[in-house]
Design a protein around this motif. Structure first.
Motif, PDB file in Angstrom:
ATOM      1  N   LEU A  74       0.946  -1.371   0.025  1.00  0.00           N
ATOM      2  CA  LEU A  74      -0.002  -0.189   0.018  1.00  0.00           C
ATOM      3  C   LEU A  74       0.956   1.369  -0.062  1.00  0.00           C
ATOM      4  N   GLY A  75       1.926   1.276   0.645  1.00  0.00           N
ATOM      5  CA  GLY A  75       2.903   2.213   0.685  1.00  0.00           C
ATOM      6  C   GLY A  75       3.307   2.602  -0.723  1.00  0.00           C
ATOM      7  N   HIS A  99      -9.303  -7.482  -0.370  1.00  0.00           N
ATOM      8  CA  HIS A  99      -8.902  -6.586  -1.451  1.00  0.00           C
ATOM      9  C   HIS A  99      -8.632  -5.040  -1.025  1.00  0.00           C
ATOM     10  N   VAL A 100      -7.394  -4.657  -0.810  1.00  0.00           N
ATOM     11  CA  VAL A 100      -7.350  -3.322  -0.048  1.00  0.00           C
ATOM     12  C   VAL A 100      -6.568  -2.332  -1.023  1.00  0.00           C
ATOM     13  N   THR A 101      -7.055  -1.128  -1.242  1.00  0.00           N
ATOM     14  CA  THR A 101      -6.582  -0.148  -2.262  1.00  0.00           C
ATOM     15  C   THR A 101      -6.468   1.130  -1.608  1.00  0.00           C
ATOM     16  N   ILE A 111      -5.554   9.584   0.902  1.00  0.00           N
ATOM     17  CA  ILE A 111      -6.499  10.235   1.899  1.00  0.00           C
ATOM     18  C   ILE A 111      -6.933   8.805   2.681  1.00  0.00           C
ATOM     19  N   GLY A 112      -6.662   7.752   2.175  1.00  0.00           N
ATOM     20  CA  GLY A 112      -6.782   6.491   3.032  1.00  0.00           C
ATOM     21  C   GLY A 112      -6.833   5.385   2.227  1.00  0.00           C
ATOM     22  N   TYR A 113      -7.495   4.120   2.956  1.00  0.00           N
ATOM     23  CA  TYR A 113      -7.798   2.968   2.259  1.00  0.00           C
ATOM     24  C   TYR A 113      -9.009   2.410   2.245  1.00  0.00           C
ATOM     25  N   HIS A 114      -9.524   1.862   1.127  1.00  0.00           N
ATOM     26  CA  HIS A 114     -10.516   1.099   0.881  1.00  0.00           C
ATOM     27  C   HIS A 114     -10.308  -0.308   0.919  1.00  0.00           C
TER      28      HIS A 114
END
Length: 179
Positions: A74-75, A99-101, A111-114
């Motif tokens: 993610l970084g 599933h993380v985006t 602004i964050g993660y979904h």
């Protein structure tokens, strides 16, 4: 905020075929949104979830190396797929295919993660569960947390190198039955 002390009961909860868990977090991993399926599966009320770190549902059997891989990916502003076992606040556990985006604003700022999660098939869970148990055992073999994390991460890299796959490719080979 005080940490929850939850003891795993061994009771397994499963998502329905058509259910999705959806959460959103800020860049630090603090929950800003949780759908009703997440709340039900995690045994949390909305006011107990929002504003808390997403790892409030971290199961002690989840290898720290997987979370390191997730945060590293993610970084780099890349999406990640992962099998995860979570611990509800009532002690039940549940497996998900996550599933993380990363989420960005109109200017490209993070602004964050979904995260969307669905019920995984039992075969991949059994296979990944054995690998996760080996990674956790490696973590516990070391006297300190950083050494355990590094050893577990090295073991994960070796497993993936032996297969000639990235973690995402490995996840999808399990999911598609080609592992």
């Amino acid at each position: 905020m005080r940490a929850l002390q939850v003891r795993a009961t061994g009771v397994e909860r499963t998502l329905g075929d058509d259910e999705l868990i959806v959460t959103k977090t800020d860049p630090r991993g603090v929950l800003t949104y949780a759908n009703t399926v997440f709340l039900r599966m995690s045994a949390l009320h909305e006011d107990e979830a929002i504003g808390r770190p997403h790892n409030i549902i971290r199961h002690p059997d989840m290898p720290r190396a997987i979370f390191k891989l997730l945060w590293d990916t993610l970084g780099e502003r890349q999406e990640v797929f992962a099998y995860v076992v979570n611990l509800a606040t009532d002690g039940a556990h549940y497996w998900v295919l996550a599933h993380v985006t990363p989420s960005s604003d109109a200017h490209g700022r993070l602004i964050g993660y979904h995260s969307s999660r669905r019920r995984p098939d039992p075969g991949p869970v059994a296979a990944i569960g054995k690998i996760y148990a080996d990674l956790r055992a490696e973590e516990r073999r070391h006297d300190n947390s950083p050494a355990g994390l590094e050893a577990s991460s090295a073991k994960l890299r070796a497993i993936l190198a032996e297969r000639g796959q990235t973690y995402d490719e490995f996840v999808w080979s399990l999911t598609n039955g080609t592992a």
